[in-house]
Design an enzyme around this catalytic site. Structure first.
Site, PDB file in Angstrom:
ATOM      1  CG  HIS A 163      44.106  38.327  35.442  1.00 13.83           C
ATOM      2  ND1 HIS A 163      43.547  38.926  34.329  1.00 13.83           N
ATOM      3  CD2 HIS A 163      45.428  38.202  35.176  1.00 13.83           C
ATOM      4  CE1 HIS A 163      44.498  39.169  33.448  1.00 13.83           C
ATOM      5  NE2 HIS A 163      45.648  38.742  33.938  1.00 13.83           N
ATOM      6  CB  CYS A 164      44.890  32.614  34.424  1.00 16.23           C
ATOM      7  SG  CYS A 164      46.204  31.398  34.250  1.00 16.23           S
ATOM      8  N   PRO A 165      47.624  34.766  35.295  1.00 13.41           N
ATOM      9  CG  PRO A 165      49.242  34.849  36.976  1.00 13.41           C
ATOM     10  CD  PRO A 165      47.814  34.502  36.729  1.00 13.41           C
ATOM     11  CB  SER A 225      48.219  37.574  29.590  1.00  6.76           C
ATOM     12  OG  SER A 225      49.542  37.474  29.975  1.00  6.76           O
ATOM     13  CG  ASN A 226      41.906  36.173  28.767  1.00  4.32           C
ATOM     14  OD1 ASN A 226      41.327  37.194  29.132  1.00  4.32           O
ATOM     15  ND2 ASN A 226      41.481  35.453  27.750  1.00  4.32           N
TER      16      ASN A 226
END
Ligand SMILES: [Zn+2]
Ligand SMILES: [Zn+2]
Length: 343
Positions: free
Chosen positions: A227-229, A232-233
């Protein structure tokens, strides 16, 4: 109480199955413990993770008869990993409502703001600055390519479905033993064979192979990478190559804008010829360009390293399956279409 016992013993798969079947029963036992207390007391990270994924956010702050939360029990017994996990889960899940959503979006919003601020600085201080000579048509085209690449990468990628799997949530309270969906899933050979690791108690589904549950998105995702902050996805099956495309476009955009900015200040005809005079001139006249160049070079180094790491982790066969197949199909369709034109 069976779930409490399974959580205490660390039988993660049984906890998963019981939660999947909504067989949690009475929530608190006579000591005021919920299954998450028992998993935390024994320091069982896997059971804690399953219970947090499938449970309610209030479970994280639930106190027993002595007033202790699951995290406090884990901390008292020096279960450091479980303490950290429950602490992070509380930060993520307990910030409910609009503030919780904002906290999940803040990095993505910050990234968009940084990129747009850099682009505005670049357009204002480099391309259209009045203290530089007007760009020739070819130079202007090259300069604007950087802007187009940066915005295209961002727009194409932002908030794309990474491969979420449809969940069967929200029907748990009304679920009956004779409900067709549940009976069908329980007849699955993997379940009958006792392979309960594929059950997602949170989404109430049997996960396909290589699918994982994302705690931030609260959904199961096919071929989850991470999950790439920043955006946000999740980075997963459907968007991992698009994510790489986004990174590559941003790297090219930063290279082009950096080259254009550097050329503008080095070839400034109004700057003095001595090095000291030139530095003073650039410092006074082109502060925006200097700030932009420093940020651009810093980001270029960071994103290039990150892109290299991403490329080294990806399987090239996936890329061939997804894009080479598409290219050959388009070529085949276009050749059939052109043959029909001549027929
Ligand atoms: Zn799930
Ligand atoms: Zn996610």
């Amino acid at each position: 109480m069976v779930t409490c016992r399974a959580a205490y013993k660390g039988f993660a798969d049984i906890v998963r199955l019981l939660l999947f079947l909504d067989a949690n029963g009475k929530h608190q036992d006579k000591e005021g413990f919920i299954p998450l207390h028992w998993a935390a007391i024994r320091g069982n990270l896997t059971a804690c993770r399953i219970l947090v994924q499938a449970g309610k956010k209030d479970d994280l702050m639930m106190t027993d008869n002595s007033g202790l939360t699951p995290q406090q029990h884990a901390s008292d017994r020096n279960h450091q990993q479980v303490t950290n996990f429950l602490g992070n889960a509380r930060k993520l899940h307990y910030e409910g409502g609009i503030f919780g959503k904002l906290s999940k979006l803040r990095l993505a919003a910050a990234l968009v703001c940084v990129i747009f601020m850099l682009l505005l600085t670049y357009i204002n201080s480099v391309i259209m600055a009045s203290n530089f000579p007007t760009l020739t048509d070819v130079s202007a085209f090259f300069a604007w390519i950087g802007v187009i690449l940066a915005t295209t990468g961002l727009i194409l990628f932002y908030r794309k479905d990474p491969g979420y799997i449809k969940s069967n949530r929200n029907d748990s309270k009304d679920t009956r033993d004779d409900e067709p969906l549940l009976k069908l899933e329980l007849r699955d050979p993997a379940i009958l064979a006792g392979k309960w690791t594929r059950l997602c108690a949170a989404c109430k589904i049997i996960q396909p192979l290589e699918a994982e549950h994302c705690d931030t998105c609260e959904r199961c995702v096919e071929q989850l990478d991470h999950h790439c902050p920043l955006i946000s996805n999740c980075i997963a099956k459907k968007n991992k190559w698009d994510f790489l495309g986004f990174l590559v476009l941003e790297v090219f955009a930063m290279m082009i804008t950096g080259i254009v900015s550097l050329t503008r200040i080095v070839r400034d005809p109004w700057a003095p010829s001595s090095i000291g005079g030139w530095l003073l001139h650039v410092g006074y006249q082109h502060v925006g360009v200097v700030l932009f160049l420093v940020s651009d070079i810093f980001l270029l180094i960071c994103v290039s390293i990150f892109t290299y790491v991403q490329i080294s982790q990806y399987n090239v066969d996936d890329f061939q399956d997804k894009y080479i197949w598409k290219a050959s199909t388009i070529a085949r369709v276009s050749s059939v279409w052109s043959c029909r034109q001549y027929a």
